[in-house]
Design a protein around this motif. Structure first.
Motif, mmCIF file in Angstrom:
data_model
loop_
_atom_site.group_PDB
_atom_site.id
_atom_site.type_symbol
_atom_site.label_atom_id
_atom_site.label_comp_id
_atom_site.label_asym_id
_atom_site.label_seq_id
_atom_site.Cartn_x
_atom_site.Cartn_y
_atom_site.Cartn_z
ATOM 1 N N SER A 1 5.967 14.878 -5.224
ATOM 2 C CA SER A 1 5.885 14.003 -4.051
ATOM 3 C C SER A 1 6.871 12.835 -4.171
ATOM 4 N N VAL A 2 7.188 12.234 -3.051
ATOM 5 C CA VAL A 2 8.050 11.038 -3.045
ATOM 6 C C VAL A 2 7.378 9.910 -3.839
ATOM 7 N N PHE A 3 6.066 9.825 -3.732
ATOM 8 C CA PHE A 3 5.329 8.821 -4.513
ATOM 9 C C PHE A 3 5.610 8.976 -6.009
ATOM 10 N N ASP B 1 -2.214 12.357 4.616
ATOM 11 C CA ASP B 1 -2.386 12.768 6.011
ATOM 12 C C ASP B 1 -2.198 14.268 6.236
ATOM 13 N N ARG B 2 -2.082 15.030 5.160
ATOM 14 C CA ARG B 2 -1.845 16.455 5.379
ATOM 15 C C ARG B 2 -3.138 17.235 5.576
ATOM 16 N N VAL B 3 -4.182 16.840 4.871
ATOM 17 C CA VAL B 3 -5.435 17.578 5.005
ATOM 18 C C VAL B 3 -6.331 17.035 6.107
ATOM 19 N N THR C 1 1.801 -0.642 4.453
ATOM 20 C CA THR C 1 2.533 0.573 4.088
ATOM 21 C C THR C 1 3.974 0.385 4.582
ATOM 22 N N LEU C 2 4.832 1.294 4.160
ATOM 23 C CA LEU C 2 6.217 1.272 4.632
ATOM 24 C C LEU C 2 6.268 1.282 6.165
ATOM 25 N N GLU C 3 5.357 2.020 6.784
ATOM 26 C CA GLU C 3 5.350 2.103 8.250
ATOM 27 C C GLU C 3 4.861 0.813 8.909
ATOM 28 N N ALA D 1 14.053 4.060 1.325
ATOM 29 C CA ALA D 1 12.985 3.156 1.761
ATOM 30 C C ALA D 1 11.852 3.153 0.728
ATOM 31 N N SER D 2 11.523 4.304 0.197
ATOM 32 C CA SER D 2 10.461 4.411 -0.802
ATOM 33 C C SER D 2 10.856 3.690 -2.092
ATOM 34 N N VAL D 3 12.104 3.884 -2.531
ATOM 35 C CA VAL D 3 12.611 3.186 -3.721
ATOM 36 C C VAL D 3 12.520 1.677 -3.514
ATOM 37 N N LYS D 4 12.983 1.214 -2.364
ATOM 38 C CA LYS D 4 13.031 -0.230 -2.102
ATOM 39 C C LYS D 4 11.642 -0.843 -2.024
ATOM 40 N N VAL D 5 10.706 -0.155 -1.375
ATOM 41 C CA VAL D 5 9.372 -0.751 -1.225
ATOM 42 C C VAL D 5 8.667 -0.783 -2.583
ATOM 43 N N ALA D 6 8.932 0.214 -3.429
ATOM 44 C CA ALA D 6 8.342 0.216 -4.778
ATOM 45 C C ALA D 6 8.947 -0.912 -5.621
ATOM 46 N N LEU E 1 11.550 3.731 12.398
ATOM 47 C CA LEU E 1 12.122 5.059 12.162
ATOM 48 C C LEU E 1 11.084 6.157 11.963
ATOM 49 N N ASP E 2 9.813 5.781 11.747
ATOM 50 C CA ASP E 2 8.769 6.795 11.622
ATOM 51 C C ASP E 2 8.689 7.566 12.941
ATOM 52 N N GLY E 3 8.787 8.870 12.858
ATOM 53 C CA GLY E 3 8.712 9.693 14.063
ATOM 54 C C GLY E 3 10.061 9.970 14.703
ATOM 55 N N TYR F 1 18.095 11.796 7.315
ATOM 56 C CA TYR F 1 16.679 11.492 7.442
ATOM 57 C C TYR F 1 16.020 11.359 6.063
ATOM 58 N N ILE F 2 16.189 12.373 5.217
ATOM 59 C CA ILE F 2 15.516 12.325 3.913
ATOM 60 C C ILE F 2 16.122 11.235 3.034
ATOM 61 N N SER F 3 17.446 11.028 3.157
ATOM 62 C CA SER F 3 18.079 9.974 2.356
ATOM 63 C C SER F 3 17.511 8.607 2.722
ATOM 64 N N MET G 1 0.850 -1.204 0.000
ATOM 65 C CA MET G 1 0.000 0.000 0.000
ATOM 66 C C MET G 1 0.880 1.247 0.000
ATOM 67 N N LEU G 2 0.810 2.010 -1.072
ATOM 68 C CA LEU G 2 1.511 3.294 -1.138
ATOM 69 C C LEU G 2 0.504 4.389 -0.808
ATOM 70 N N TYR G 3 0.972 5.584 -0.585
ATOM 71 C CA TYR G 3 0.058 6.694 -0.306
ATOM 72 C C TYR G 3 0.798 7.985 -0.621
ATOM 73 N N SER G 4 0.048 9.050 -0.773
ATOM 74 C CA SER G 4 0.686 10.344 -0.971
ATOM 75 C C SER G 4 -0.259 11.449 -0.548
HETATM 76 N N1 C8R Z 1 7.274 7.401 2.315
HETATM 77 C C1 C8R Z 1 7.914 8.591 2.037
HETATM 78 N N2 C8R Z 1 8.231 9.504 2.973
HETATM 79 C C2 C8R Z 1 7.950 9.231 4.293
HETATM 80 C C3 C8R Z 1 7.391 8.016 4.663
HETATM 81 C C4 C8R Z 1 7.051 7.056 3.655
HETATM 82 O O1 C8R Z 1 6.534 5.978 3.961
HETATM 83 N N3 C8R Z 1 7.229 8.011 6.011
HETATM 84 C C5 C8R Z 1 7.663 9.208 6.464
HETATM 85 N N4 C8R Z 1 7.620 9.614 7.761
HETATM 86 N N5 C8R Z 1 8.099 9.971 5.420
HETATM 87 P P1 C8R Z 1 3.958 12.751 1.998
HETATM 88 P P2 C8R Z 1 4.941 11.444 -0.354
HETATM 89 C C6 C8R Z 1 8.469 11.391 5.521
HETATM 90 O O2 C8R Z 1 4.121 14.135 1.482
HETATM 91 O O3 C8R Z 1 5.972 12.506 -0.515
HETATM 92 C C7 C8R Z 1 6.843 6.591 1.139
HETATM 93 C C8 C8R Z 1 9.567 11.909 4.626
HETATM 94 O O4 C8R Z 1 10.199 12.975 5.309
HETATM 95 O O5 C8R Z 1 2.706 12.448 2.742
HETATM 96 O O6 C8R Z 1 4.217 11.110 -1.627
HETATM 97 C C9 C8R Z 1 5.561 5.788 1.310
HETATM 98 O O7 C8R Z 1 5.784 4.470 0.818
HETATM 99 C C10 C8R Z 1 8.878 12.475 3.397
HETATM 100 O O8 C8R Z 1 9.519 13.594 2.817
HETATM 101 O O9 C8R Z 1 3.906 11.801 0.748
HETATM 102 C C11 C8R Z 1 4.501 6.510 0.496
HETATM 103 O O10 C8R Z 1 3.929 5.695 -0.524
HETATM 104 C C12 C8R Z 1 7.492 12.865 3.852
HETATM 105 O O11 C8R Z 1 7.276 12.123 5.105
HETATM 106 C C13 C8R Z 1 5.193 7.708 -0.135
HETATM 107 O O12 C8R Z 1 6.576 7.490 0.046
HETATM 108 C C14 C8R Z 1 6.563 12.480 2.700
HETATM 109 O O13 C8R Z 1 5.194 12.372 2.981
HETATM 110 C C15 C8R Z 1 4.742 8.978 0.546
HETATM 111 O O14 C8R Z 1 5.556 10.097 0.215
#
Ligand code: C8R
Length: 251
Positions: free
Chosen positions: A178-180, A86-88, A106-108, A150-155, A116-118, A143-145, A80-83
Protein backbone atom coordinates in the motif's frame (compact mmCIF):
# COMPACT_ATOMS: atom_id res chain seq x y z
CA UNK A 1 -20.04 23.13 -54.50
CA UNK A 2 -22.27 23.43 -51.52
CA UNK A 3 -20.83 24.58 -48.30
CA UNK A 4 -22.52 23.16 -45.24
CA UNK A 5 -22.00 24.97 -42.01
CA UNK A 6 -23.09 23.09 -38.95
CA UNK A 7 -23.44 25.02 -35.78
CA UNK A 8 -23.51 22.83 -32.72
CA UNK A 9 -24.82 24.47 -29.62
CA UNK A 10 -23.02 22.75 -26.77
CA UNK A 11 -21.39 24.68 -23.92
CA UNK A 12 -17.74 24.85 -24.95
CA UNK A 13 -16.47 23.46 -21.62
CA UNK A 14 -18.10 20.12 -22.44
CA UNK A 15 -16.12 19.79 -25.63
CA UNK A 16 -12.90 21.02 -24.12
CA UNK A 17 -11.28 18.80 -21.51
CA UNK A 18 -8.80 21.55 -20.56
CA UNK A 19 -11.53 24.07 -19.76
CA UNK A 20 -13.55 21.44 -17.97
CA UNK A 21 -10.60 20.32 -15.86
CA UNK A 22 -9.60 23.89 -14.98
CA UNK A 23 -13.17 24.75 -13.98
CA UNK A 24 -13.35 21.69 -11.72
CA UNK A 25 -9.98 22.55 -10.15
CA UNK A 26 -10.95 26.16 -9.43
CA UNK A 27 -14.40 25.29 -8.16
CA UNK A 28 -12.97 22.96 -5.51
CA UNK A 29 -10.06 25.28 -4.73
CA UNK A 30 -12.24 28.27 -3.79
CA UNK A 31 -13.98 26.06 -1.22
CA UNK A 32 -10.89 26.77 0.90
CA UNK A 33 -11.49 30.42 1.90
CA UNK A 34 -7.86 31.19 2.87
CA UNK A 35 -6.65 30.05 -0.55
CA UNK A 36 -9.33 31.67 -2.68
CA UNK A 37 -7.10 34.41 -4.07
CA UNK A 38 -4.25 32.12 -5.07
CA UNK A 39 -6.23 29.38 -6.83
CA UNK A 40 -5.37 30.58 -10.35
CA UNK A 41 -1.68 30.78 -9.48
CA UNK A 42 -1.81 27.33 -7.87
CA UNK A 43 -3.48 25.93 -10.99
CA UNK A 44 -0.73 27.40 -13.18
CA UNK A 45 2.01 25.84 -11.01
CA UNK A 46 0.14 22.54 -10.99
CA UNK A 47 -0.10 22.52 -14.80
CA UNK A 48 3.65 23.15 -15.12
CA UNK A 49 4.15 19.67 -13.66
CA UNK A 50 2.58 17.79 -16.60
CA UNK A 51 1.41 20.03 -19.47
CA UNK A 52 3.40 19.40 -22.66
CA UNK A 53 5.00 16.26 -21.26
CA UNK A 54 4.46 12.62 -22.08
CA UNK A 55 2.80 10.67 -19.26
CA UNK A 56 5.86 8.66 -18.25
CA UNK A 57 7.99 11.82 -18.00
CA UNK A 58 5.90 13.09 -15.08
CA UNK A 59 7.56 11.79 -11.93
CA UNK A 60 7.09 12.54 -8.26
CA UNK A 61 9.71 15.29 -8.46
CA UNK A 62 7.69 17.06 -11.16
CA UNK A 63 5.41 18.18 -8.30
CA UNK A 64 8.18 19.55 -6.05
CA UNK A 65 7.48 23.17 -6.89
CA UNK A 66 3.73 22.68 -6.39
CA UNK A 67 4.21 21.31 -2.87
CA UNK A 68 6.82 23.98 -2.04
CA UNK A 69 4.40 26.73 -3.06
CA UNK A 70 1.38 25.13 -1.39
CA UNK A 71 2.49 24.16 2.10
CA UNK A 72 0.18 22.23 4.41
CA UNK A 73 -1.56 24.39 7.02
CA UNK A 74 -3.26 21.89 9.32
CA UNK A 75 -1.80 21.16 12.79
CA UNK A 76 0.93 18.57 12.10
CA UNK A 77 -0.04 16.68 15.27
CA UNK A 78 -3.55 16.06 13.92
CA UNK A 79 -2.49 14.18 10.81
CA UNK A 80 -4.74 11.23 9.93
CA UNK A 81 -3.40 8.55 7.59
CA UNK A 82 -5.43 5.59 6.37
CA UNK A 83 -5.06 2.52 4.24
CA UNK A 84 -7.52 0.19 2.59
CA UNK A 85 -10.30 1.64 4.67
CA UNK A 86 -12.71 2.48 1.88
CA UNK A 87 -12.42 -0.64 -0.22
CA UNK A 88 -14.51 -3.01 1.85
CA UNK A 89 -17.16 -1.59 4.09
CA UNK A 90 -18.97 1.70 4.18
CA UNK A 91 -17.20 3.93 1.68
CA UNK A 92 -14.96 6.65 2.99
CA UNK A 93 -15.64 6.35 6.71
CA UNK A 94 -12.34 8.10 7.49
CA UNK A 95 -13.17 11.09 5.28
CA UNK A 96 -16.70 11.40 6.64
CA UNK A 97 -15.23 11.27 10.15
CA UNK A 98 -12.65 14.05 9.66
CA UNK A 99 -15.06 16.27 7.70
CA UNK A 100 -17.97 15.98 10.08
CA UNK A 101 -16.04 16.19 13.35
CA UNK A 102 -13.36 18.68 12.25
CA UNK A 103 -10.83 16.66 14.22
CA UNK A 104 -7.84 15.19 12.37
CA UNK A 105 -6.81 15.94 8.80
CA UNK A 106 -6.42 13.45 5.97
CA UNK A 107 -4.67 14.43 2.75
CA UNK A 108 -8.13 15.02 1.25
CA UNK A 109 -8.74 17.64 3.96
CA UNK A 110 -5.77 19.69 2.72
CA UNK A 111 -6.05 22.05 -0.25
CA UNK A 112 -4.30 19.97 -2.93
CA UNK A 113 -5.75 16.66 -1.74
CA UNK A 114 -9.25 18.13 -1.68
CA UNK A 115 -8.93 19.71 -5.13
CA UNK A 116 -7.41 16.71 -6.90
CA UNK A 117 -9.31 13.85 -5.25
CA UNK A 118 -11.65 12.51 -7.91
CA UNK A 119 -9.88 14.24 -10.82
CA UNK A 120 -7.68 12.64 -13.49
CA UNK A 121 -5.24 14.58 -15.63
CA UNK A 122 -2.35 14.26 -18.05
CA UNK A 123 -0.64 16.16 -20.85
CA UNK A 124 0.86 15.31 -24.21
CA UNK A 125 4.20 16.21 -25.82
CA UNK A 126 3.86 19.30 -27.98
CA UNK A 127 0.41 20.17 -26.60
CA UNK A 128 -0.76 22.85 -24.20
CA UNK A 129 -3.91 20.92 -23.30
CA UNK A 130 -4.98 18.90 -20.27
CA UNK A 131 -6.45 15.49 -21.06
CA UNK A 132 -8.67 13.48 -18.74
CA UNK A 133 -8.77 10.10 -20.46
CA UNK A 134 -6.25 7.25 -20.71
CA UNK A 135 -4.10 9.08 -18.16
CA UNK A 136 -3.32 6.14 -15.88
CA UNK A 137 -2.43 3.45 -18.43
CA UNK A 138 1.33 3.98 -18.07
CA UNK A 139 3.73 3.74 -15.16
CA UNK A 140 4.60 6.24 -13.95
CA UNK A 141 1.82 8.65 -14.87
CA UNK A 142 0.92 12.19 -13.74
CA UNK A 143 -1.87 10.96 -11.46
CA UNK A 144 0.02 8.31 -9.48
CA UNK A 145 3.14 10.48 -9.29
CA UNK A 146 1.06 13.21 -7.67
CA UNK A 147 -0.50 10.92 -5.04
CA UNK A 148 2.83 9.37 -4.18
CA UNK A 149 4.44 12.79 -3.73
CA UNK A 150 1.45 14.03 -1.72
CA UNK A 151 1.70 10.97 0.54
CA UNK A 152 5.46 11.47 1.04
CA UNK A 153 4.96 15.14 1.87
CA UNK A 154 2.10 14.65 4.32
CA UNK A 155 4.07 11.93 6.14
CA UNK A 156 7.15 14.19 6.34
CA UNK A 157 4.95 17.00 7.67
CA UNK A 158 3.30 14.92 10.42
CA UNK A 159 4.37 15.31 14.05
CA UNK A 160 3.48 14.21 17.57
CA UNK A 161 0.89 11.48 17.76
CA UNK A 162 0.05 10.46 14.21
CA UNK A 163 -3.13 8.45 13.71
CA UNK A 164 -3.81 5.87 11.02
CA UNK A 165 -7.13 4.17 10.35
CA UNK A 166 -6.72 0.59 9.12
CA UNK A 167 -9.22 -2.12 8.26
CA UNK A 168 -9.15 -4.72 11.04
CA UNK A 169 -11.21 -7.21 9.02
CA UNK A 170 -8.41 -7.71 6.50
CA UNK A 171 -5.87 -10.47 6.80
CA UNK A 172 -3.20 -7.77 6.47
CA UNK A 173 -4.45 -4.47 7.90
CA UNK A 174 -0.89 -3.24 7.31
CA UNK A 175 -0.40 -4.24 3.70
CA UNK A 176 3.21 -3.87 2.53
CA UNK A 177 2.29 -2.87 -1.06
CA UNK A 178 0.00 0.00 0.00
CA UNK A 179 0.99 3.66 -0.36
CA UNK A 180 0.76 3.87 3.43
CA UNK A 181 3.42 1.16 3.81
CA UNK A 182 5.69 2.14 0.92
CA UNK A 183 5.64 5.94 1.11
CA UNK A 184 4.17 7.11 4.42
CA UNK A 185 5.65 4.95 7.17
CA UNK A 186 9.19 5.31 5.73
CA UNK A 187 8.80 9.11 5.69
CA UNK A 188 7.59 9.61 9.27
CA UNK A 189 10.32 11.63 10.96
CA UNK A 190 11.74 10.79 14.35
CA UNK A 191 11.96 12.52 16.83
CA UNK A 192 9.22 14.83 15.48
CA UNK A 193 6.78 11.93 15.35
CA UNK A 194 6.50 10.37 18.82
CA UNK A 195 3.93 7.74 18.21
CA UNK A 196 1.80 6.08 15.54
CA UNK A 197 -1.67 5.23 16.82
CA UNK A 198 -3.47 2.56 14.79
CA UNK A 199 -7.24 2.84 14.93
CA UNK A 200 -8.20 -0.63 13.80
CA UNK A 201 -11.73 -0.55 12.43
CA UNK A 202 -13.57 -3.80 13.18
CA UNK A 203 -17.08 -5.22 12.86
CA UNK A 204 -17.20 -6.74 16.35
CA UNK A 205 -14.76 -5.87 19.09
CA UNK A 206 -12.89 -8.95 20.34
CA UNK A 207 -9.53 -7.48 21.39
CA UNK A 208 -7.53 -9.92 19.25
CA UNK A 209 -7.26 -8.14 15.92
CA UNK A 210 -4.43 -5.86 17.03
CA UNK A 211 -2.36 -9.05 17.42
CA UNK A 212 -2.33 -9.80 13.68
CA UNK A 213 1.09 -10.63 12.23
CA UNK A 214 1.01 -7.73 9.77
CA UNK A 215 0.61 -5.25 12.64
CA UNK A 216 3.59 -6.82 14.43
CA UNK A 217 5.59 -6.01 11.29
CA UNK A 218 4.43 -2.43 11.46
CA UNK A 219 5.33 -2.09 15.12
CA UNK A 220 8.80 -3.55 14.44
CA UNK A 221 9.42 -1.14 11.55
CA UNK A 222 8.46 1.75 13.83
CA UNK A 223 10.69 0.44 16.60
CA UNK A 224 13.59 0.56 14.13
CA UNK A 225 12.71 4.21 13.45
CA UNK A 226 12.43 4.98 17.18
CA UNK A 227 8.75 5.82 16.85
CA UNK A 228 6.25 4.51 19.39
CA UNK A 229 3.30 2.31 18.45
CA UNK A 230 -0.19 1.78 19.82
CA UNK A 231 -3.18 -0.11 18.43
CA UNK A 232 -6.81 0.20 19.38
CA UNK A 233 -9.81 -1.74 18.09
CA UNK A 234 -12.78 0.48 17.39
CA UNK A 235 -16.02 -0.78 15.86
CA UNK A 236 -17.32 0.72 12.65
CA UNK A 237 -20.66 1.23 14.43
CA UNK A 238 -18.94 3.33 17.10
CA UNK A 239 -17.22 5.52 14.50
CA UNK A 240 -20.53 5.95 12.66
CA UNK A 241 -22.07 7.04 15.96
CA UNK A 242 -19.27 9.60 16.46
CA UNK A 243 -19.86 10.90 12.94
CA UNK A 244 -23.58 11.21 13.57
CA UNK A 245 -23.06 13.14 16.79
CA UNK A 246 -20.11 15.15 15.47
CA UNK A 247 -17.92 13.82 18.27
CA UNK A 248 -14.23 14.22 17.38
CA UNK A 249 -13.03 12.56 20.59
CA UNK A 250 -14.05 9.06 19.63
CA UNK A 251 -11.51 6.60 21.09
N1 C8R B 1 -3.11 8.73 -0.28
C1 C8R B 1 -2.68 7.86 -1.25
N2 C8R B 1 -3.34 7.63 -2.40
C2 C8R B 1 -4.49 8.33 -2.66
C3 C8R B 1 -4.95 9.30 -1.77
C4 C8R B 1 -4.24 9.53 -0.55
O1 C8R B 1 -4.64 10.37 0.27
N3 C8R B 1 -6.09 9.83 -2.27
C5 C8R B 1 -6.35 9.20 -3.44
N4 C8R B 1 -7.44 9.42 -4.22
N5 C8R B 1 -5.38 8.27 -3.68
P1 C8R B 1 -5.69 3.00 -0.73
P2 C8R B 1 -3.07 3.40 0.37
C6 C8R B 1 -5.44 7.27 -4.76
O2 C8R B 1 -5.39 1.69 -1.36
O3 C8R B 1 -2.47 2.82 -0.86
C7 C8R B 1 -2.35 8.73 1.00
C8 C8R B 1 -4.14 6.84 -5.41
O4 C8R B 1 -4.43 6.49 -6.74
O5 C8R B 1 -6.99 3.13 -0.02
O6 C8R B 1 -2.49 2.86 1.64
C9 C8R B 1 -3.16 9.01 2.26
O7 C8R B 1 -2.45 9.96 3.05
C10 C8R B 1 -3.70 5.59 -4.67
O8 C8R B 1 -3.01 4.64 -5.47
O9 C8R B 1 -4.61 3.22 0.40
C11 C8R B 1 -3.29 7.68 2.99
O10 C8R B 1 -2.73 7.70 4.30
C12 C8R B 1 -4.96 4.98 -4.12
O11 C8R B 1 -5.96 6.06 -4.13
C13 C8R B 1 -2.55 6.66 2.13
O12 C8R B 1 -1.80 7.42 1.20
C14 C8R B 1 -4.59 4.46 -2.73
O13 C8R B 1 -5.63 4.18 -1.84
C15 C8R B 1 -3.53 5.75 1.45
O14 C8R B 1 -2.94 4.98 0.41
Amino acid sequence: TVMVIVVVLVPSALLDPTAEFEAAFLKKCVEFPEDKNTCKATLAIFEEAYVGKKKTAVTEDSYNKLFDKTPFKHPCGETMLYSGIDRVKTTDVVHRFTKKTGSYFTLEDTLLGHVLDGLIWCGKEGSKETFTEHCTDTMPNPYISFWIMASVKVAQYACGHVTVMLDGEREQPYYDKSVFATHEVPNLQSPEVKNLVVILVVGQKDDTKCNKESLKNLSNILKGKKIGYACKEVTLAHIEECIKEGKGVCW
